[in-house]
Design a protein around this motif. Structure first.
Motif, PDB file in Angstrom:
ATOM      1  N   MET A 304       0.259  -1.161   0.012  1.00 34.50           N
ATOM      2  CA  MET A 304       0.026   0.414  -0.296  1.00 34.50           C
ATOM      3  C   MET A 304       0.748   1.269  -0.184  1.00 34.50           C
ATOM      4  O   MET A 304       0.316   1.786  -0.319  1.00 34.50           O
ATOM      5  CB  MET A 304      -0.878   0.484   1.466  1.00 34.50           C
ATOM      6  CG  MET A 304      -2.316  -1.207   1.488  1.00 34.50           C
ATOM      7  SD  MET A 304      -3.232  -1.628  -0.590  1.00 34.50           S
ATOM      8  CE  MET A 304      -3.386   0.466  -0.557  1.00 34.50           C
ATOM      9  N   LYS A 305       2.116   0.894   0.671  1.00 32.59           N
ATOM     10  CA  LYS A 305       2.744   2.566   1.103  1.00 32.59           C
ATOM     11  C   LYS A 305       3.166   2.093  -0.351  1.00 32.59           C
ATOM     12  O   LYS A 305       3.356   4.121  -0.985  1.00 32.59           O
ATOM     13  CB  LYS A 305       3.888   2.545   2.044  1.00 32.59           C
ATOM     14  CG  LYS A 305       4.740   3.311   1.810  1.00 32.59           C
ATOM     15  CD  LYS A 305       6.252   3.392   2.964  1.00 32.59           C
ATOM     16  CE  LYS A 305       6.644   3.920   3.068  1.00 32.59           C
ATOM     17  NZ  LYS A 305       8.114   4.121   3.680  1.00 32.59           N
ATOM     18  N   LYS A 307       2.333   1.864  -3.599  1.00 34.69           N
ATOM     19  CA  LYS A 307       1.223   1.733  -4.585  1.00 34.69           C
ATOM     20  C   LYS A 307       1.427   1.036  -5.518  1.00 34.69           C
ATOM     21  O   LYS A 307       1.416   1.442  -6.591  1.00 34.69           O
ATOM     22  CB  LYS A 307       0.962   3.473  -4.749  1.00 34.69           C
ATOM     23  CG  LYS A 307      -0.014   4.173  -4.052  1.00 34.69           C
ATOM     24  CD  LYS A 307       0.456   5.872  -4.503  1.00 34.69           C
ATOM     25  CE  LYS A 307       0.322   6.532  -3.071  1.00 34.69           C
ATOM     26  NZ  LYS A 307       0.164   7.834  -3.586  1.00 34.69           N
ATOM     27  N   ARG A 312      -6.698  -1.530  -2.708  1.00 34.16           N
ATOM     28  CA  ARG A 312      -6.535  -2.188  -1.322  1.00 34.16           C
ATOM     29  C   ARG A 312      -7.271  -4.043  -1.796  1.00 34.16           C
ATOM     30  O   ARG A 312      -6.321  -4.693  -0.979  1.00 34.16           O
ATOM     31  CB  ARG A 312      -7.687  -2.045  -0.439  1.00 34.16           C
ATOM     32  CG  ARG A 312      -7.331  -2.289   1.059  1.00 34.16           C
ATOM     33  CD  ARG A 312      -8.037  -1.551   2.540  1.00 34.16           C
ATOM     34  NE  ARG A 312      -7.492  -0.594   1.902  1.00 34.16           N
ATOM     35  CZ  ARG A 312      -5.973  -0.254   3.372  1.00 34.16           C
ATOM     36  NH1 ARG A 312      -6.056  -1.096   3.463  1.00 34.16           N
ATOM     37  NH2 ARG A 312      -5.601   0.919   2.923  1.00 34.16           N
ATOM     38  N   ALA A 315      -4.733  -6.138  -3.273  1.00 37.43           N
ATOM     39  CA  ALA A 315      -2.753  -6.214  -2.825  1.00 37.43           C
ATOM     40  C   ALA A 315      -3.675  -7.446  -0.794  1.00 37.43           C
ATOM     41  O   ALA A 315      -2.428  -7.894  -1.277  1.00 37.43           O
ATOM     42  CB  ALA A 315      -2.955  -4.744  -1.812  1.00 37.43           C
ATOM     43  N   SER A 316      -4.510  -7.279  -0.443  1.00 38.46           N
ATOM     44  CA  SER A 316      -5.005  -7.673  -0.062  1.00 38.46           C
ATOM     45  C   SER A 316      -5.232  -9.540  -0.103  1.00 38.46           C
ATOM     46  O   SER A 316      -4.987 -10.376   0.497  1.00 38.46           O
ATOM     47  CB  SER A 316      -6.638  -7.874   0.861  1.00 38.46           C
ATOM     48  OG  SER A 316      -6.823  -8.612   1.840  1.00 38.46           O
TER      49      SER A 316
END
Length: 400
Positions: A304-305, A307, A312, A315-316
């Motif tokens: 997330m940092k 990107k 999200r 990413a999860s």
């Protein structure tokens, strides 16, 4: 007196030695004194029992391993504030993981023979070492004493298969003495867990693992494929796995309680879970939470940092697949462990999608009946995953 080699908590004589050795320590704690020198003696004694006889080479590997990890963790504590902190951090995490990696990979180059670096409990000791480095980086561990670290690393009740404790919690208890009332409460919990562990491991675990499992395994092989016997094997193995491992964990926790330590529990009624995420919050909890805190959450933060993914959710999902693939590979570099990891990652991603769907469709029923249906469905799905995990399908379909 000569002590034979014994696997921790595997036979009655081990418990006789254990209770006799712990009695002076318990007396000291009852009177408000933690005899650290005697605790160290008992640790050495039971490590010797675990690596006696033909297993002496594992004991030597353990000594080399402890020296290596003390060097790695100590150097990282010294260098953690230098320039290129991120590179230094990753380097020392890799160095901490190196012995475990060698022990997992080397059998492929030794015709299946165990690694010379391998010994009982290397995985769980490595988790403790990596945890130390990560919490030093986060500033949560502000002091490093190598003797304290060794005491944490070699805490013998949990050395072979956990539960995986946290250094700060352990260190706090190791440096304080409980009141008499608090210690008697520890003893009460320890006695309860000891007898529950005896029921789990030596009665129910034996019944499912040594009585029923050979029968259904033989029937499955005779039938040579998908059959009711294979379904029976799936459920019998699942029960055996739970009672055997939960029983071991109860012994480890009970022993810790007798020594005045309140280590975390490992199982909390996992088969009443209404979904797969809840199951992993109840099954082998110390391992689940370790991977969650030190792998999944840190990976998510990095994704997330930087990107890497706009969504999200994506990413999860990537995080879940990374997490469970690592857990599968940690168990062993075989196809069924990897499939086991992919299976659970897929299920958790689908579970999250279902939760999001339910939030958008609040008209869907949610009551005791749907909850019971979810528990039953989760139980069957988990049992199927344990069939994959067992490796029995490899025997049944590929090695006939």
């Amino acid at each position: 007196m000569t002590f034979p080699h014994m696997i921790p908590y595997a036979e009655p004589l081990y418990f006789v030695y254990l209770l006799l050795a712990l009695f002076p320590l318990a007396v000291g704690l009852y009177f408000g004194k933690r005899m650290r020198w005697y605790e160290a003696f008992v640790t050495v004694l039971f490590l010797w029992i675990s690596f006696a006889g033909d297993y002496w080479h594992q004991g030597v590997a353990l000594i080399v391993y402890v020296f290596w990890q003390c060097l790695v963790v100590g150097l990282y504590f010294t260098l953690r504030s230098k320039k290129n902190q991120t590179s230094v951090f990753y380097l020392f995490v890799i160095l901490a993981l190196l012995p475990l990696g060698i022990s997992k990979v080397s059998p492929f180059f030794r015709d299946g023979q165990p690694s010379l670096l391998g010994f009982l409990g290397i995985s769980y000791l490595t988790f403790r070492s990596v945890q130390m480095i990560m919490e030093m980086r986060d500033g949560m561990i502000k002091e490093y004493h190598w003797l304290h670290y060794i005491r944490f690393l070699l805490f013998f009740p949990t050395i072979s298969s956990g539960p995986i404790d946290r250094y700060r919690r352990f260190e706090k208890e190791a440096n304080q003495t409980s009141t008499r009332e608090a210690y008697l409460n520890f003893v009460e919990k320890g006695v309860h867990r000891l007898f529950l562990g005896l029921l789990y491991k030596f009665v129910l675990g034996y019944f499912f693992g040594s009585v029923l499992l050979p029968i259904v395994a033989k029937e499955s092989i005779l039938n040579g494929g998908i059959s009711w016997a294979l379904v029976g094997y799936m459920y019998v193995y699942s029960m055996y796995l739970f009672f055997d491992f939960a029983g071991y964990s109860l012994f480890a926790i009970a022993t810790s309680n007798f020594m005045g330590y309140d280590v975390p529990i490992n199982f909390n009624k996992p088969f009443v879970s209404p979904n797969i995420k809840e199951f992993w919050n109840r099954w082998h909890m110390s391992l689940s939470f370790w991977f969650r805190d030190y792998v999944y959450m840190r990976l998510m933060f990095a994704l997330m940092k930087k990107k890497v993914f706009k969504s999200r959710i994506v990413a999860s999902n990537v995080g879940y697949f990374t997490l469970f693939l690592l857990m599968g590979i940690w168990h062993g570099l075989t196809w069924y462990y990897i499939v086991y990891g992919i299976y659970h990652a897929t299920w958790i991603c689908l579970n999250d999608a279902w939760i999001r769907f339910k939030k958008r469709h609040k008209e869907l029923p949610s009551n005791k009946f749907t909850h019971a249906l979810a528990v039953v469905g989760t139980f069957h799905g988990v049992c199927f995953s344990f069939l994959l995990f067992s490796g029995f399908l490899n025997t049944l379909f590929f090695l006939k």
